[in-house]
Design a protein around this motif. Structure first.
Motif, PDB file in Angstrom:
ATOM      1  N   LEU A 194       0.813  -1.214   0.000  1.00 37.62           N
ATOM      2  CA  LEU A 194       0.000   0.000   0.000  1.00 37.62           C
ATOM      3  C   LEU A 194       0.851   1.270   0.000  1.00 37.62           C
ATOM      4  O   LEU A 194       0.532   2.241  -0.685  1.00 37.62           O
ATOM      5  CB  LEU A 194      -0.927   0.025   1.215  1.00 37.62           C
ATOM      6  N   PHE A 195       1.945   1.282   0.746  1.00 38.37           N
ATOM      7  CA  PHE A 195       2.674   2.520   0.952  1.00 38.37           C
ATOM      8  C   PHE A 195       3.937   2.663   0.107  1.00 38.37           C
ATOM      9  O   PHE A 195       4.451   3.765  -0.029  1.00 38.37           O
ATOM     10  CB  PHE A 195       3.001   2.697   2.432  1.00 38.37           C
ATOM     11  N   ALA A 196       4.439   1.583  -0.465  1.00 37.92           N
ATOM     12  CA  ALA A 196       5.652   1.673  -1.273  1.00 37.92           C
ATOM     13  C   ALA A 196       5.415   2.421  -2.581  1.00 37.92           C
ATOM     14  O   ALA A 196       6.356   2.951  -3.175  1.00 37.92           O
ATOM     15  CB  ALA A 196       6.206   0.283  -1.556  1.00 37.92           C
ATOM     16  N   ILE A 197       4.182   2.491  -3.030  1.00 31.93           N
ATOM     17  CA  ILE A 197       3.892   3.162  -4.299  1.00 31.93           C
ATOM     18  C   ILE A 197       4.224   4.644  -4.228  1.00 31.93           C
ATOM     19  O   ILE A 197       4.587   5.251  -5.240  1.00 31.93           O
ATOM     20  CB  ILE A 197       2.437   2.918  -4.742  1.00 31.93           C
ATOM     21  N   ASN A 198       4.146   5.242  -3.052  1.00 26.36           N
ATOM     22  CA  ASN A 198       4.479   6.657  -2.928  1.00 26.36           C
ATOM     23  C   ASN A 198       5.932   6.919  -3.313  1.00 26.36           C
ATOM     24  O   ASN A 198       6.237   7.954  -3.903  1.00 26.36           O
ATOM     25  CB  ASN A 198       4.204   7.152  -1.510  1.00 26.36           C
ATOM     26  N   GLY A 254      -5.037  -5.112  -4.778  1.00 23.86           N
ATOM     27  CA  GLY A 254      -5.897  -4.594  -3.712  1.00 23.86           C
ATOM     28  C   GLY A 254      -6.947  -5.606  -3.285  1.00 23.86           C
ATOM     29  O   GLY A 254      -7.302  -5.684  -2.110  1.00 23.86           O
ATOM     30  N   LEU A 255      -7.447  -6.403  -4.241  1.00 23.16           N
ATOM     31  CA  LEU A 255      -8.386  -7.469  -3.873  1.00 23.16           C
ATOM     32  C   LEU A 255      -7.729  -8.440  -2.892  1.00 23.16           C
ATOM     33  O   LEU A 255      -8.335  -8.846  -1.905  1.00 23.16           O
ATOM     34  CB  LEU A 255      -8.853  -8.220  -5.111  1.00 23.16           C
ATOM     35  N   GLY A 256      -6.478  -8.809  -3.175  1.00 23.42           N
ATOM     36  CA  GLY A 256      -5.751  -9.700  -2.268  1.00 23.42           C
ATOM     37  C   GLY A 256      -5.481  -9.058  -0.920  1.00 23.42           C
ATOM     38  O   GLY A 256      -5.617  -9.693   0.126  1.00 23.42           O
ATOM     39  N   ILE A 257      -5.116  -7.780  -0.937  1.00 25.12           N
ATOM     40  CA  ILE A 257      -4.878  -7.065   0.319  1.00 25.12           C
ATOM     41  C   ILE A 257      -6.168  -6.967   1.124  1.00 25.12           C
ATOM     42  O   ILE A 257      -6.182  -7.175   2.338  1.00 25.12           O
ATOM     43  CB  ILE A 257      -4.292  -5.668   0.040  1.00 25.12           C
ATOM     44  N   GLY A 258      -7.260  -6.658   0.434  1.00 25.43           N
ATOM     45  CA  GLY A 258      -8.552  -6.581   1.114  1.00 25.43           C
ATOM     46  C   GLY A 258      -8.964  -7.908   1.714  1.00 25.43           C
ATOM     47  O   GLY A 258      -9.562  -7.965   2.783  1.00 25.43           O
ATOM     48  N   GLY A 259      -8.637  -9.009   1.043  1.00 25.03           N
ATOM     49  CA  GLY A 259      -8.937 -10.326   1.597  1.00 25.03           C
ATOM     50  C   GLY A 259      -8.071 -10.660   2.786  1.00 25.03           C
ATOM     51  O   GLY A 259      -8.489 -11.361   3.711  1.00 25.03           O
ATOM     52  N   ASP A 260      -6.843 -10.159   2.782  1.00 26.73           N
ATOM     53  CA  ASP A 260      -5.927 -10.461   3.874  1.00 26.73           C
ATOM     54  C   ASP A 260      -6.324  -9.746   5.152  1.00 26.73           C
ATOM     55  O   ASP A 260      -6.143 -10.292   6.248  1.00 26.73           O
ATOM     56  CB  ASP A 260      -4.506 -10.060   3.471  1.00 26.73           C
ATOM     57  N   LYS A 283      -2.365   5.451  -7.188  1.00 30.08           N
ATOM     58  CA  LYS A 283      -2.375   5.335  -5.730  1.00 30.08           C
ATOM     59  C   LYS A 283      -3.731   4.880  -5.196  1.00 30.08           C
ATOM     60  O   LYS A 283      -3.812   4.091  -4.256  1.00 30.08           O
ATOM     61  CB  LYS A 283      -1.988   6.673  -5.101  1.00 30.08           C
ATOM     62  N   ALA A 284      -4.814   5.365  -5.771  1.00 21.14           N
ATOM     63  CA  ALA A 284      -6.148   5.036  -5.265  1.00 21.14           C
ATOM     64  C   ALA A 284      -6.635   3.663  -5.728  1.00 21.14           C
ATOM     65  O   ALA A 284      -7.548   3.104  -5.117  1.00 21.14           O
ATOM     66  CB  ALA A 284      -7.146   6.098  -5.706  1.00 21.14           C
ATOM     67  N   SER A 285      -6.034   3.111  -6.762  1.00 16.89           N
ATOM     68  CA  SER A 285      -6.512   1.830  -7.292  1.00 16.89           C
ATOM     69  C   SER A 285      -6.377   0.703  -6.272  1.00 16.89           C
ATOM     70  O   SER A 285      -7.258  -0.151  -6.176  1.00 16.89           O
ATOM     71  CB  SER A 285      -5.782   1.488  -8.588  1.00 16.89           C
ATOM     72  N   THR A 286      -5.318   0.694  -5.504  1.00 14.02           N
ATOM     73  CA  THR A 286      -5.146  -0.363  -4.506  1.00 14.02           C
ATOM     74  C   THR A 286      -6.184  -0.253  -3.400  1.00 14.02           C
ATOM     75  O   THR A 286      -6.742  -1.250  -2.962  1.00 14.02           O
ATOM     76  CB  THR A 286      -3.736  -0.307  -3.900  1.00 14.02           C
ATOM     77  N   SER A 287      -6.459   0.953  -2.957  1.00 16.68           N
ATOM     78  CA  SER A 287      -7.453   1.132  -1.898  1.00 16.68           C
ATOM     79  C   SER A 287      -8.844   0.726  -2.363  1.00 16.68           C
ATOM     80  O   SER A 287      -9.598   0.113  -1.608  1.00 16.68           O
ATOM     81  CB  SER A 287      -7.462   2.582  -1.421  1.00 16.68           C
ATOM     82  N   ILE A 337       1.988   1.569 -19.500  1.00 16.43           N
ATOM     83  CA  ILE A 337       2.449   1.245 -18.146  1.00 16.43           C
ATOM     84  C   ILE A 337       1.432   1.713 -17.112  1.00 16.43           C
ATOM     85  O   ILE A 337       1.227   1.046 -16.092  1.00 16.43           O
ATOM     86  CB  ILE A 337       3.851   1.846 -17.868  1.00 16.43           C
ATOM     87  N   SER A 338       0.759   2.816 -17.350  1.00 16.91           N
ATOM     88  CA  SER A 338      -0.241   3.284 -16.381  1.00 16.91           C
ATOM     89  C   SER A 338      -1.430   2.327 -16.326  1.00 16.91           C
ATOM     90  O   SER A 338      -1.931   2.025 -15.240  1.00 16.91           O
ATOM     91  CB  SER A 338      -0.705   4.700 -16.715  1.00 16.91           C
ATOM     92  N   GLY A 339      -1.881   1.827 -17.468  1.00 16.29           N
ATOM     93  CA  GLY A 339      -2.974   0.851 -17.480  1.00 16.29           C
ATOM     94  C   GLY A 339      -2.573  -0.437 -16.797  1.00 16.29           C
ATOM     95  O   GLY A 339      -3.352  -1.033 -16.044  1.00 16.29           O
ATOM     96  N   LEU A 340      -1.341  -0.878 -17.040  1.00 18.88           N
ATOM     97  CA  LEU A 340      -0.825  -2.090 -16.409  1.00 18.88           C
ATOM     98  C   LEU A 340      -0.763  -1.925 -14.892  1.00 18.88           C
ATOM     99  O   LEU A 340      -1.183  -2.816 -14.139  1.00 18.88           O
ATOM    100  CB  LEU A 340       0.561  -2.409 -16.977  1.00 18.88           C
ATOM    101  N   LEU A 341      -0.270  -0.783 -14.446  1.00 19.19           N
ATOM    102  CA  LEU A 341      -0.152  -0.552 -13.007  1.00 19.19           C
ATOM    103  C   LEU A 341      -1.517  -0.412 -12.334  1.00 19.19           C
ATOM    104  O   LEU A 341      -1.729  -0.950 -11.246  1.00 19.19           O
ATOM    105  CB  LEU A 341       0.685   0.695 -12.737  1.00 19.19           C
ATOM    106  N   ILE A 342      -2.428   0.304 -12.970  1.00 17.15           N
ATOM    107  CA  ILE A 342      -3.747   0.480 -12.355  1.00 17.15           C
ATOM    108  C   ILE A 342      -4.470  -0.855 -12.259  1.00 17.15           C
ATOM    109  O   ILE A 342      -5.016  -1.210 -11.211  1.00 17.15           O
ATOM    110  CB  ILE A 342      -4.573   1.528 -13.134  1.00 17.15           C
TER     111      ILE A 342
END
Length: 183
Positions: free
Chosen positions: A72-76, A167-173, A103-107, A155-160
């Protein structure tokens, strides 16, 4: 929640327990007062000696929380490097709207993942879904780091996309690590 018990009745036996933890609720099913039964069961649980199962549960859940917070925070910090690598024409910085989207895509994926994986864990089982979300998290993290833009995908589409899926995996964790540790 607890059945209304009459004289001579016992609380229903519950399934549960495993090699590491005994099901203390069944030991006190002869006690009619549910609060007293709960207090006695919790007192017995407090007497269980610290062991390998406790270490393993905390280490697994702790590693999950560490990976989540890192992702979540390394993207900054990574945004700066991505700007230098892929947006050289615009002075080495990513446009603000793309930064916000990345940045908001993961959240946003994490919010959806919490709901989906929480519901699926109740239906299918926490252990199985914990493994599924961990696989998603690992694959999407590797996919983002090894991904390369092409003529059909920027690259922006790939990253988003990668960060929404991660984020789905993080949300499940999030809900499952808490439940696994507390059990």
């Amino acid at each position: 929640m607890w059945p209304d018990l009459r004289d001579g009745q016992r609380a229903a036996h519950t399934s549960g327990g495993n090699a590491a933890f005994h099901n203390f609720h069944n030991d006190f099913s002869h006690i009619l007062d549910p609060n007293q039964r709960r207090r006695l069961a919790l007192a017995e649980i407090d007497k269980v000696p610290f062991g390998w199962y406790h270490i393993r549960a905390v280490a697994v859940a702790g590693a999950g929380f560490f990976a989540d917070s890192y992702d979540l925070f390394a993207i900054n910090f990574a945004i700066q490097l991505l700007g230098i690598s892929f947006w050289q024409n615009s002075g080495g910085s990513i446009p603000v709207d793309l930064q916000t989207a990345i940045k908001a895509s993961t959240s946003s994926g994490a919010i959806i993942g919490q709901v989906i994986f929480g519901w699926m864990a109740d239906r299918i089982g926490r252990k199985k879904m914990y493994g599924v979300e961990l696989i998603i998290l690992i694959i999407m993290t590797l996919g983002q780091s090894l991904g390369n833009p092409s003529s059909g995908l920027t690259i922006s589409g790939l990253l988003i996309f990668g960060r929404v899926m991660m984020g789905l995996g993080i949300g499940g964790d999030c809900p499952m690590s808490v439940v696994i540790t507390s059990e």
